[in-house]
Design a protein around this motif. Structure first.
Motif, PDB file in Angstrom:
ATOM      1  N   GLN A 198       6.952 -14.873  -8.591  1.00 42.75           N
ATOM      2  CA  GLN A 198       7.403 -14.343  -9.941  1.00 42.75           C
ATOM      3  C   GLN A 198       6.147 -13.279 -10.270  1.00 42.75           C
ATOM      4  O   GLN A 198       6.493 -12.479 -11.032  1.00 42.75           O
ATOM      5  N   ARG A 199       5.118 -13.436  -9.605  1.00 39.75           N
ATOM      6  CA  ARG A 199       4.036 -12.517 -10.048  1.00 39.75           C
ATOM      7  C   ARG A 199       3.917 -11.283  -8.876  1.00 39.75           C
ATOM      8  O   ARG A 199       3.040 -10.320  -9.263  1.00 39.75           O
ATOM      9  N   ASN A 200       4.425 -11.417  -7.698  1.00 38.24           N
ATOM     10  CA  ASN A 200       4.450 -10.330  -6.742  1.00 38.24           C
ATOM     11  C   ASN A 200       5.749 -10.014  -6.221  1.00 38.24           C
ATOM     12  O   ASN A 200       6.825 -10.525  -6.136  1.00 38.24           O
ATOM     13  N   THR A 201       5.839  -8.455  -5.924  1.00 37.03           N
ATOM     14  CA  THR A 201       7.030  -7.927  -5.299  1.00 37.03           C
ATOM     15  C   THR A 201       6.681  -7.435  -3.930  1.00 37.03           C
ATOM     16  O   THR A 201       5.693  -6.639  -3.771  1.00 37.03           O
ATOM     17  N   PRO A 202       7.583  -7.744  -2.991  1.00 37.49           N
ATOM     18  CA  PRO A 202       7.387  -7.193  -1.739  1.00 37.49           C
ATOM     19  C   PRO A 202       7.955  -5.820  -1.562  1.00 37.49           C
ATOM     20  O   PRO A 202       8.639  -5.232  -2.024  1.00 37.49           O
ATOM     21  N   THR A 203       7.334  -5.090  -0.260  1.00 36.42           N
ATOM     22  CA  THR A 203       7.233  -3.817  -0.138  1.00 36.42           C
ATOM     23  C   THR A 203       7.478  -3.587   1.253  1.00 36.42           C
ATOM     24  O   THR A 203       6.775  -4.210   2.072  1.00 36.42           O
ATOM     25  N   TRP A 204       8.220  -2.699   1.886  1.00 32.05           N
ATOM     26  CA  TRP A 204       8.222  -2.665   3.219  1.00 32.05           C
ATOM     27  C   TRP A 204       8.893  -0.918   3.492  1.00 32.05           C
ATOM     28  O   TRP A 204       9.276  -0.430   2.699  1.00 32.05           O
TER      29      TRP A 204
END
Length: 204
Positions: A198-204
């Protein structure tokens, strides 16, 4: 005026390109494309490279122990109507849910920065000499454990206190501090995975 028109067309093209990319990955959408993911990258992009009629064949606990095999396997029906075992693949989707291949096919219970799933395994059992090693009534029950998949890297971790502290939560120092201060944390591992998502968004 011509410059304004060209600028408008340029901005429209950029906006269209961005909107076309939003919602395509498994993180952005819940409309999963049905098919077989040959690789982790295909799964993450929601872009299975193999499509067709898929069939999951389940094995009994006794067969798993005797054959030393996974609980189930994936098959696809070919053009002649025959079932063929799918080999060398990462996972698949039935169009509703996604399943990862990890000692059988396991449903992803949550998809986020960390994807959560339960892995089923059969505990070992001593051979029964009276039946020449075959296991029947004394077949042990299946054991279950949870694992998490990092959507950014593809790394998979057992859901344990050690891995939570060492690998899973360090990217969120405030949440890691809360986790370490929580005396009931060993009973709330799934809760902290969900809170991290809920607190973090993945990036790639």
């Amino acid at each position: 005026m011509r410059q304004l028109v060209l600028l408008f067309m340029f901005c429209t093209a950029i906006a269209h390109n961005i909107s076309a990319q939003v919602g395509n990955t498994v993180y952005d959408t819940r409309q999963y494309k049905k098919g077989v993911y040959k690789t982790f990258q295909e799964f993450r992009a929601n872009n299975p490279s193999v499509t067709g009629t898929l069939v999951v064949k389940n094995r009994t606990p006794a067969a798993q122990v005797y054959l030393l095999s996974a609980p189930n396997e994936l098959r696809i029906i070919d053009s002649t109507g025959q079932e063929q075992k799918v080999r060398k693949f990462w996972g698949y989707s039935d169009g509703v849910s996604i399943y990862i291949k990890d000692n059988g096919l396991n449903k992803l219970e949550e998809i986020g920065y960390y994807c959560l799933y339960r892995i089923n395994a059969i505990t070992s059992a001593p051979a029964n000499r009276a039946t020449e090693g075959m296991v029947f009534n004394n077949t042990p029950p299946p054991t279950a454990d949870k694992r998490v998949l990092n959507l950014a890297t593809g790394d998979v971790y057992d859901l344990t206190l050690f891995n939570m502290r060492r690998y899973i939560l360090p990217n969120d120092t405030a949440l890691l501090r809360e986790f370490n201060d929580d005396k009931q944390n060993k009973n709330k591992l799934v809760y902290y995975i969900q809170k991290f998502n809920q607190r973090n968004t993945p990036t790639w």
